[in-house]
Write an enzyme that holds these catalytic residues in place. Structure first.
Site, PDB file in Angstrom:
ATOM      1  N   ASP A   1      42.545  84.232  78.418  1.00  0.00           N
ATOM      2  CA  ASP A   1      43.942  84.152  77.994  1.00  0.00           C
ATOM      3  C   ASP A   1      44.539  82.813  78.407  1.00  0.00           C
ATOM      4  O   ASP A   1      44.846  82.601  79.571  1.00  0.00           O
ATOM      5  CB  ASP A   1      44.734  85.293  78.636  1.00  0.00           C
ATOM      6  CG  ASP A   1      46.122  85.441  78.042  1.00  0.00           C
ATOM      7  OD1 ASP A   1      46.513  84.552  77.257  1.00  0.00           O
ATOM      8  OD2 ASP A   1      46.797  86.426  78.346  1.00  0.00           O
TER       9      ASP A   1
ATOM     10  N   CYS B   1      52.376  82.527  73.035  1.00  0.00           N
ATOM     11  CA  CYS B   1      51.023  83.079  73.174  1.00  0.00           C
ATOM     12  C   CYS B   1      50.123  82.763  71.990  1.00  0.00           C
ATOM     13  O   CYS B   1      48.954  82.422  72.178  1.00  0.00           O
ATOM     14  CB  CYS B   1      51.091  84.578  73.430  1.00  0.00           C
ATOM     15  SG  CYS B   1      51.808  85.538  72.087  1.00  0.00           S
TER      16      CYS B   1
ATOM     17  N   HIS C   1      50.946  90.460  71.918  1.00  0.00           N
ATOM     18  CA  HIS C   1      50.427  89.358  72.732  1.00  0.00           C
ATOM     19  C   HIS C   1      49.120  88.893  72.100  1.00  0.00           C
ATOM     20  O   HIS C   1      48.390  89.678  71.495  1.00  0.00           O
ATOM     21  CB  HIS C   1      50.191  89.791  74.172  1.00  0.00           C
ATOM     22  CG  HIS C   1      49.684  88.677  75.047  1.00  0.00           C
ATOM     23  ND1 HIS C   1      50.384  87.513  75.234  1.00  0.00           N
ATOM     24  CD2 HIS C   1      48.533  88.534  75.750  1.00  0.00           C
ATOM     25  CE1 HIS C   1      49.689  86.702  76.019  1.00  0.00           C
ATOM     26  NE2 HIS C   1      48.565  87.300  76.337  1.00  0.00           N
TER      27      HIS C   1
END
EC number: 2.3.2.13
Length: 589
Positions: free
Chosen positions: A348, A268, A325
């Site tokens: 994202d 991530c 995250h």
């Protein structure tokens, strides 16, 4: 008018224009400007060309069309207009040098443009330029007030990406390197390789006027799922690629992708860092954001469901709360939603799970729409399902980004969440998957304690966790108590972050342009075993991009020490040092 336009040469005034358009840091030696702001070029005419009253045509894309705003023509006027394409000119006394001031539309599609003069049907190309979004232009959708913020979110090449747990937040240095040679071309290639461009190039190029559209394309193209995007995600087996923790910056990743396709591997924070680099390169203000305690609600029922057996072992997968995250926020207006939604927008780039065969992404939403799941947990005991705990406080914690003009952490949780107890909102599907392997299990049977308190101890030996510890140096402790008479359950979890050793970096001399400098690295081995096969890597945006330093730069730079690799027990130990690189004194030569 002269019967034939006689242009001797055209000077694009690259240095002057790049300076006024805040594109001077780009190492590429070509004209790079920001939309909605005038730039000036010089046209040198041959003797006999007395005047220059012409039209300029700006085609962008493979099949430019006027109706798509990918082909624009406009006359030479007395002055420019700051809301549309326009141009004005001044002549020197001899009339042979013309200064052309060209204003681009603040809503023009970004990308590569050709500047062409059309004089009585005779078309002459004056040159090419690259047009970017403009955070300095009030008429641009990405306009950001405040020079310090624009410098941080558009121009800064170094940053901090926060990882770890909410109790042990660790900043990881990153070289975004958006101005390194060739990177801008690769960023434009990412747009050209996206499936929407392949299916309808004209429509895609026209849509590049909108930062919302561009951000959505980047969200899909930074990962390689369902397209030939930049990074392949991997959380378990890193065979055939590079462990995500080894990356020091974005430049190497983008260059590898441009040369040979999807790069292995990313997680991530790497996806977010690459997304930030590309956004800043294209002119969109962008920041990297980390959420600690990130809920992943796989079936969207607003409950985090985990099933365990009597020994505390998880017997189902799906819902989860991960230690952290990382995603990106991009700054822009939202005319599609209303002015109250202008500002930071979340996207994202990390690939999410598939739902009904379709890949889901979290696209560009306003902070009020970002929510982080309820902390309710369920446990299976025998054939019954019972609740063991419930709280909204365990998720969405210490949401962090790098502060403006500082390496300090800025807590922006209030921008994402209402204070606890004020509201309970919907779940936010985001995840960072941790590698997990059981290293120790202890089962105790206790007699009824009544109101007494008893303290239990669990001793973790290095010989137990050492063989299975991952590069993240995380150990998760879980404790479940079960009253078999009342069928009453309680569960507690804690993540331990093992301290990494500190690497001291000390300059042993002054850093001079194009001169070697000695650096001393010192690290104390914290493990009860010898460290063998140690290595380190040094990087710095604008100084090192995988090759020896060849660029001359005087000013303030940062060296990044990465990959203090000491076998498989300690790796990816990072530290930074800021260095002023001075010009050589050549007065005595």
């Amino acid at each position: 008018f002269a019967a034939v336009l006689a242009i001797e040469r055209c000077d694009l005034n690259i240095r002057g224009n790049k300076s006024s358009h805040h594109t001077e840091p780009f190492a590429d030696q070509r004209l790079i400007v920001r939309r909605g702001q005038a730039f000036t070029i010089f046209v040198h005419l041959r003797p006999g060309s007395k005047t220059l009253k012409i039209f300029y045509v700006h085609p962008a894309g493979p099949l430019p069309k006027k109706e798509s705003d990918t082909k624009v023509s406009f006359p030479l006027s007395d002055s420019t207009v700051d809301t549309e394409w326009s141009a004005s000119a001044t002549h020197d006394r001899a009339g042979n040098k013309v200064s052309l001031t060209i204003m681009s539309s603040p809503n023009a599609p970004i990308g590569l443009y050709s500047l062409t003069v059309d004089h009585r049907g005779q078309k002459t190309t004056l040159g090419q330029f690259t047009l970017l979004f403009n955070a300095w232009c009030p008429n641009d959708a990405v306009y950001m007030h405040g020079e310090a913020k624009r410098h941080e979110y558009v121009l800064a090449q170094h940053g901090q990406i926060y990882r770890g747990t909410h109790k042990r937040i660790k900043g990881t240095p990153w070289n975004f390197g958006q101005f390194e040679a060739g990177i801008l071309d690769i960023c434009l290639k990412i747009l050209d390789d996206n499936p929407k461009f392949v299916s309808d190039a004209d429509q895609d190029c026209s849509a590049r006027k909108n930062p919302i559209y561009v951000t959505r394309v980047l969200s899909a193209m930074i990962n390689s799922n369902d397209d030939k995007g930049v990074l392949v995600g991997e959380w378990y087996d890193f065979t055939g690629g590079i462990h995500p923790g080894q990356w020091v910056g974005t430049g190497d990743i983008l260059r590898q992708w441009a040369e040979s396709g999807p790069v292995r591997y990313g997680q991530c924070w790497v996806f977010a860092a690459v997304g930030c680099t590309v956004s800043r390169a294209l002119g969109i203000p962008c920041r990297v954001v980390t959420n600690f305690g990130s809920a992943h609600d796989s079936n969207a029922n607003l409950i985090i469901e985990n099933h365990y057996n009597e020994d505390g072992e998880m017997i189902s997968e799906g819902d989860s709360v991960w230690n952290f995250h990382v995603w990106v926020d991009s700054w822009m207006t939202r005319p599609d939603l209303g002015k109250e939604f202008d500002g930071w927008q979340t996207s994202d780039p990390t690939p999410q799970e598939k739902s009904d065969g379709e890949l889901e992404f979290s696209y560009t939403v306003h902070p009020d729409g970002r929510n982080f799941g309820f902390g309710e947990r369920l446990m299976t005991y025998g054939s019954s399902l019972v609740k063991i705990s419930g709280s909204t406080k365990s998720v969405g914690r210490f949401i962090s980004t790098k502060a403006v003009a500082s390496d300090e952490r800025q807590d922006i949780t209030d921008e994402y969440k209402y204070p606890e107890g004020k509201h309970t909102s919907c779940a936010f599907s985001s995840m960072y998957i941790k590698e997990q392997q059981l290293c120790q299990l202890q089962i105790l049977s206790l007699d009824a304690l009544g109101s007494k308190e008893e303290r239990l101890y669990l001793k973790l030996e290095y010989g137990t966790y050492g063989p299975v510890i991952t590069s993240d140096r995380l150990i998760q402790l879980s404790a479940i108590t079960i009253d078999k008479q009342t069928v009453d359950y309680h569960k507690a979890e804690k993540t331990i972050v093992l301290d990494e050793p500190h690497v001291e970096i000390k300059m042993l001399g002054e850093a001079m342009v194009m001169q070697p400098v000695l650096v001393r690295l010192t690290m104390l081995n914290p493990l009860p075993e010898a460290l063998l096969d140690c290595s380190f890597t040094v990087g710095g945006a604008g100084l090192i991009d995988g090759k020896p330093i060849t660029l001359k730069y005087v000013g303030y730079w940062r060296f990044l020490l990465d990959n203090m690799h000491v076998n498989d027990k300690l790796k990816n130990i990072k530290n930074t040092i800021s260095v002023v690189v001075k010009e050589r004194d050549t007065s005595h030569i």
